[in-house]
Design a protein around this motif. Sequence first.
Motif, PDB file in Angstrom:
ATOM      1  N   LEU A   1       1.269  -1.315   0.010  1.00 36.56           N
ATOM      2  CA  LEU A   1      -0.127  -0.471  -0.210  1.00 36.56           C
ATOM      3  C   LEU A   1       0.837   1.648   0.188  1.00 36.56           C
ATOM      4  O   LEU A   1       2.342   1.309   0.136  1.00 36.56           O
ATOM      5  CB  LEU A   1      -0.853  -0.030   1.043  1.00 36.56           C
ATOM      6  CG  LEU A   1      -1.810  -0.623   1.024  1.00 36.56           C
ATOM      7  CD1 LEU A   1      -2.467  -0.740   2.492  1.00 36.56           C
ATOM      8  CD2 LEU A   1      -3.043   0.747   0.699  1.00 36.56           C
ATOM      9  N   GLU A   2      -0.070   2.851  -0.256  1.00 36.94           N
ATOM     10  CA  GLU A   2       1.162   4.079   0.117  1.00 36.94           C
ATOM     11  C   GLU A   2       2.198   3.968   1.499  1.00 36.94           C
ATOM     12  O   GLU A   2       2.244   4.538   0.706  1.00 36.94           O
ATOM     13  CB  GLU A   2       0.085   4.613  -0.220  1.00 36.94           C
ATOM     14  CG  GLU A   2       0.468   6.444  -0.575  1.00 36.94           C
ATOM     15  CD  GLU A   2      -0.390   7.226  -0.757  1.00 36.94           C
ATOM     16  OE1 GLU A   2      -1.971   6.585  -0.925  1.00 36.94           O
ATOM     17  OE2 GLU A   2       0.570   8.661  -1.019  1.00 36.94           O
ATOM     18  N   TYR A   3       0.828   3.217   2.307  1.00 34.51           N
ATOM     19  CA  TYR A   3       0.998   3.395   3.886  1.00 34.51           C
ATOM     20  C   TYR A   3       1.022   1.543   4.797  1.00 34.51           C
ATOM     21  O   TYR A   3       1.226   2.111   5.319  1.00 34.51           O
ATOM     22  CB  TYR A   3       0.564   4.449   4.478  1.00 34.51           C
ATOM     23  CG  TYR A   3      -0.727   4.132   4.007  1.00 34.51           C
ATOM     24  CD1 TYR A   3      -1.737   3.590   4.250  1.00 34.51           C
ATOM     25  CD2 TYR A   3      -1.296   5.906   3.358  1.00 34.51           C
ATOM     26  CE1 TYR A   3      -2.951   3.489   4.015  1.00 34.51           C
ATOM     27  CE2 TYR A   3      -3.072   5.378   2.570  1.00 34.51           C
ATOM     28  CZ  TYR A   3      -3.729   4.923   3.465  1.00 34.51           C
ATOM     29  OH  TYR A   3      -4.572   4.452   3.353  1.00 34.51           O
ATOM     30  N   GLY A   4       1.896   0.816   3.714  1.00 33.87           N
ATOM     31  CA  GLY A   4       2.005  -0.568   4.309  1.00 33.87           C
ATOM     32  C   GLY A   4       2.023  -1.812   3.853  1.00 33.87           C
ATOM     33  O   GLY A   4       2.373  -1.560   2.031  1.00 33.87           O
TER      34      GLY A   4
ATOM     35  N   VAL B   1     -15.297  -2.885  -7.330  1.00 36.20           N
ATOM     36  CA  VAL B   1     -15.570  -1.017  -7.447  1.00 36.20           C
ATOM     37  C   VAL B   1     -15.009  -1.113  -5.762  1.00 36.20           C
ATOM     38  O   VAL B   1     -14.454  -1.701  -5.180  1.00 36.20           O
ATOM     39  CB  VAL B   1     -17.208  -1.386  -6.965  1.00 36.20           C
ATOM     40  CG1 VAL B   1     -17.289   0.633  -6.296  1.00 36.20           C
ATOM     41  CG2 VAL B   1     -17.824  -1.210  -8.636  1.00 36.20           C
ATOM     42  N   ASP B   2     -13.939  -0.006  -5.952  1.00 34.11           N
ATOM     43  CA  ASP B   2     -13.264   0.545  -4.771  1.00 34.11           C
ATOM     44  C   ASP B   2     -13.251   2.115  -4.964  1.00 34.11           C
ATOM     45  O   ASP B   2     -13.530   2.748  -5.675  1.00 34.11           O
ATOM     46  CB  ASP B   2     -11.562   0.142  -4.447  1.00 34.11           C
ATOM     47  CG  ASP B   2     -11.205  -0.014  -2.724  1.00 34.11           C
ATOM     48  OD1 ASP B   2     -11.741   0.700  -2.351  1.00 34.11           O
ATOM     49  OD2 ASP B   2     -10.299  -0.239  -3.432  1.00 34.11           O
ATOM     50  N   ASP B   3     -13.405   2.661  -3.522  1.00 30.75           N
ATOM     51  CA  ASP B   3     -13.158   4.338  -3.401  1.00 30.75           C
ATOM     52  C   ASP B   3     -11.795   4.965  -4.578  1.00 30.75           C
ATOM     53  O   ASP B   3     -12.010   6.135  -4.670  1.00 30.75           O
ATOM     54  CB  ASP B   3     -13.071   4.500  -2.155  1.00 30.75           C
ATOM     55  CG  ASP B   3     -12.069   4.118  -1.170  1.00 30.75           C
ATOM     56  OD1 ASP B   3     -11.377   3.504  -1.530  1.00 30.75           O
ATOM     57  OD2 ASP B   3     -12.057   4.775  -0.324  1.00 30.75           O
ATOM     58  N   VAL B   4     -10.531   4.413  -3.989  1.00 29.23           N
ATOM     59  CA  VAL B   4      -9.161   4.988  -4.038  1.00 29.23           C
ATOM     60  C   VAL B   4      -8.486   3.666  -5.111  1.00 29.23           C
ATOM     61  O   VAL B   4      -7.602   2.601  -4.577  1.00 29.23           O
ATOM     62  CB  VAL B   4      -8.553   5.372  -3.179  1.00 29.23           C
ATOM     63  CG1 VAL B   4      -6.955   6.395  -3.249  1.00 29.23           C
ATOM     64  CG2 VAL B   4      -9.757   6.727  -1.975  1.00 29.23           C
ATOM     65  N   LEU B   5      -7.502   4.788  -6.111  1.00 33.33           N
ATOM     66  CA  LEU B   5      -6.429   4.427  -6.839  1.00 33.33           C
ATOM     67  C   LEU B   5      -5.265   4.797  -6.782  1.00 33.33           C
ATOM     68  O   LEU B   5      -5.076   5.421  -7.302  1.00 33.33           O
ATOM     69  CB  LEU B   5      -7.220   3.404  -8.422  1.00 33.33           C
ATOM     70  CG  LEU B   5      -5.911   3.717  -9.044  1.00 33.33           C
ATOM     71  CD1 LEU B   5      -5.400   2.386  -8.783  1.00 33.33           C
ATOM     72  CD2 LEU B   5      -5.864   3.323 -11.282  1.00 33.33           C
ATOM     73  N   ALA B   6      -4.859   4.055  -5.678  1.00 29.43           N
ATOM     74  CA  ALA B   6      -3.248   4.818  -5.589  1.00 29.43           C
ATOM     75  C   ALA B   6      -2.076   4.380  -5.989  1.00 29.43           C
ATOM     76  O   ALA B   6      -1.833   5.051  -7.546  1.00 29.43           O
ATOM     77  CB  ALA B   6      -3.334   4.863  -4.340  1.00 29.43           C
ATOM     78  N   THR B   7      -1.270   3.360  -5.500  1.00 26.65           N
ATOM     79  CA  THR B   7      -0.407   2.999  -6.221  1.00 26.65           C
ATOM     80  C   THR B   7      -0.960   1.323  -7.316  1.00 26.65           C
ATOM     81  O   THR B   7      -0.467   0.895  -7.933  1.00 26.65           O
ATOM     82  CB  THR B   7       0.762   2.046  -5.264  1.00 26.65           C
ATOM     83  OG1 THR B   7      -0.426   0.601  -4.370  1.00 26.65           O
ATOM     84  CG2 THR B   7       1.317   2.818  -4.270  1.00 26.65           C
ATOM     85  N   GLY B   8      -1.962   0.919  -7.086  1.00 25.68           N
ATOM     86  CA  GLY B   8      -2.651  -0.178  -7.404  1.00 25.68           C
ATOM     87  C   GLY B   8      -2.567  -0.896  -6.882  1.00 25.68           C
ATOM     88  O   GLY B   8      -3.092  -2.024  -7.377  1.00 25.68           O
ATOM     89  N   GLY B   9      -1.938  -1.643  -6.050  1.00 23.21           N
ATOM     90  CA  GLY B   9      -1.355  -2.777  -5.394  1.00 23.21           C
ATOM     91  C   GLY B   9      -3.022  -3.185  -4.628  1.00 23.21           C
ATOM     92  O   GLY B   9      -3.264  -4.814  -5.334  1.00 23.21           O
ATOM     93  N   THR B  10      -3.526  -2.707  -4.055  1.00 21.73           N
ATOM     94  CA  THR B  10      -4.756  -3.204  -3.411  1.00 21.73           C
ATOM     95  C   THR B  10      -5.950  -3.922  -4.855  1.00 21.73           C
ATOM     96  O   THR B  10      -6.343  -4.798  -4.891  1.00 21.73           O
ATOM     97  CB  THR B  10      -5.978  -2.342  -3.009  1.00 21.73           C
ATOM     98  OG1 THR B  10      -5.191  -1.448  -1.994  1.00 21.73           O
ATOM     99  CG2 THR B  10      -7.529  -2.939  -2.606  1.00 21.73           C
ATOM    100  N   ILE B  11      -5.895  -3.109  -5.709  1.00 19.64           N
ATOM    101  CA  ILE B  11      -7.153  -3.718  -6.956  1.00 19.64           C
ATOM    102  C   ILE B  11      -6.596  -4.538  -8.067  1.00 19.64           C
ATOM    103  O   ILE B  11      -6.731  -5.680  -7.894  1.00 19.64           O
ATOM    104  CB  ILE B  11      -7.922  -2.495  -7.758  1.00 19.64           C
ATOM    105  CG1 ILE B  11      -8.221  -1.013  -7.157  1.00 19.64           C
ATOM    106  CG2 ILE B  11      -8.096  -3.188  -9.387  1.00 19.64           C
ATOM    107  CD1 ILE B  11      -8.517  -0.030  -7.805  1.00 19.64           C
TER     108      ILE B  11
HETATM  109  O1  LIG Z   1      -4.080   1.688  -4.919  1.00 20.52           O
HETATM  110  P1  LIG Z   1      -3.161   1.627  -3.681  1.00 20.52           P
HETATM  111  O2  LIG Z   1      -2.210   1.982  -3.295  1.00 20.52           O
HETATM  112  O3  LIG Z   1      -3.595   0.105  -3.487  1.00 20.52           O
HETATM  113  O4  LIG Z   1      -4.351   1.984  -2.461  1.00 20.52           O
HETATM  114  C1  LIG Z   1      -5.439   2.367  -2.474  1.00 20.52           C
HETATM  115  C2  LIG Z   1      -6.248   1.431  -1.591  1.00 20.52           C
HETATM  116  O5  LIG Z   1      -6.043   1.829  -0.242  1.00 20.52           O
HETATM  117  C3  LIG Z   1      -7.575   2.034   0.791  1.00 20.52           C
HETATM  118  O6  LIG Z   1      -7.798   1.173   1.095  1.00 20.52           O
HETATM  119  P2  LIG Z   1      -7.025   0.715   2.794  1.00 20.52           P
HETATM  120  O7  LIG Z   1      -5.988  -0.882   2.711  1.00 20.52           O
HETATM  121  O8  LIG Z   1      -6.055   1.651   3.908  1.00 20.52           O
HETATM  122  O9  LIG Z   1      -8.094   0.182   3.468  1.00 20.52           O
HETATM  123  P3  LIG Z   1      -9.365   1.000   4.146  1.00 20.52           P
HETATM  124  O10 LIG Z   1     -10.764   1.190   2.926  1.00 20.52           O
HETATM  125  O11 LIG Z   1      -9.653  -0.226   5.162  1.00 20.52           O
HETATM  126  O12 LIG Z   1      -9.580   2.281   4.925  1.00 20.52           O
HETATM  127  C4  LIG Z   1      -8.627   2.396  -0.301  1.00 20.52           C
HETATM  128  O13 LIG Z   1      -9.450   1.816  -0.146  1.00 20.52           O
HETATM  129  C5  LIG Z   1      -7.604   1.685  -1.452  1.00 20.52           C
HETATM  130  O14 LIG Z   1      -8.437   0.357  -1.110  1.00 20.52           O
END
Ligand SMILES: O=P(O)(O)OC[C@H]1O[C@H](OP(=O)(O)OP(=O)(O)O)[C@H](O)[C@@H]1O
Length: 184
Positions: A104-107, A127-137
Amino acid sequence: MTSTTDPALTELLNSRIRDVQDYPKPGVLFKDIAPLLADAEAFGALTRALAERAKELGATKVVGLEARGFVLAAPAAVAAGLGFVPIRKKGKLPGDVFSRSYDLEYGSATLEVQCDAFEPGEKVLVVDDVLATGGTIAASLDLVQEAGAELVGVVVLMELGFLTGREKLVPHLHGAPLETLVVV
Ligand SMILES: O=P(O)(O)OC[C@H]1O[C@H](OP(=O)(O)OP(=O)(O)O)[C@H](O)[C@@H]1O
Ligand SMILES: Nc1ncnc2[nH]cnc12
């Protein structure tokens, strides 16, 4: 124009996302969706747009990513008349699961989906809220594939344009569209 490319919707949603500097750690500009969720007009418009897109793409299930992705995906699934499937952080789902670890951006974290989450031939909108580094998706798309479903699209509320998540996702999309409503 699709339901996710309406400029008025983008403006409304963008106006309800709050910047929080140095959260959850120094150097991170956190994008807080609490004001959007608290606004019935904005949350309702987002839910309808996601549901419409799920139907346009021929999805049979909407997948949400823990935790904020659940808040967006579950009402959209109901509004589209579809079932919802959760992708959860490690250790939260009973029974046999597929697992993927990611940064993640922070872990870092591990995501899981139940092995029997999908029937054969299911078509999935993620569906998700944020695309940051893309690791989650990226991890989630791999889990959808491993669980045997077909990915028909990914819709994310906001894309952090200064990171390179979009590029990272290309090999995981297998040609499915990636759409973001707001680029910040
Ligand atoms: O593109 P990435 O770098 O992977 O980051 C995006 C993800 O980070 C946040 O989730 P987070 O794990 O912080 O948890 P939360 O939704 O449980 O608050 C956010 O909701 C995305 O799922
Ligand atoms: N900057 C950010 N704001 C909100 N959620 C995030 N998830 C990953 N990076 C984020």
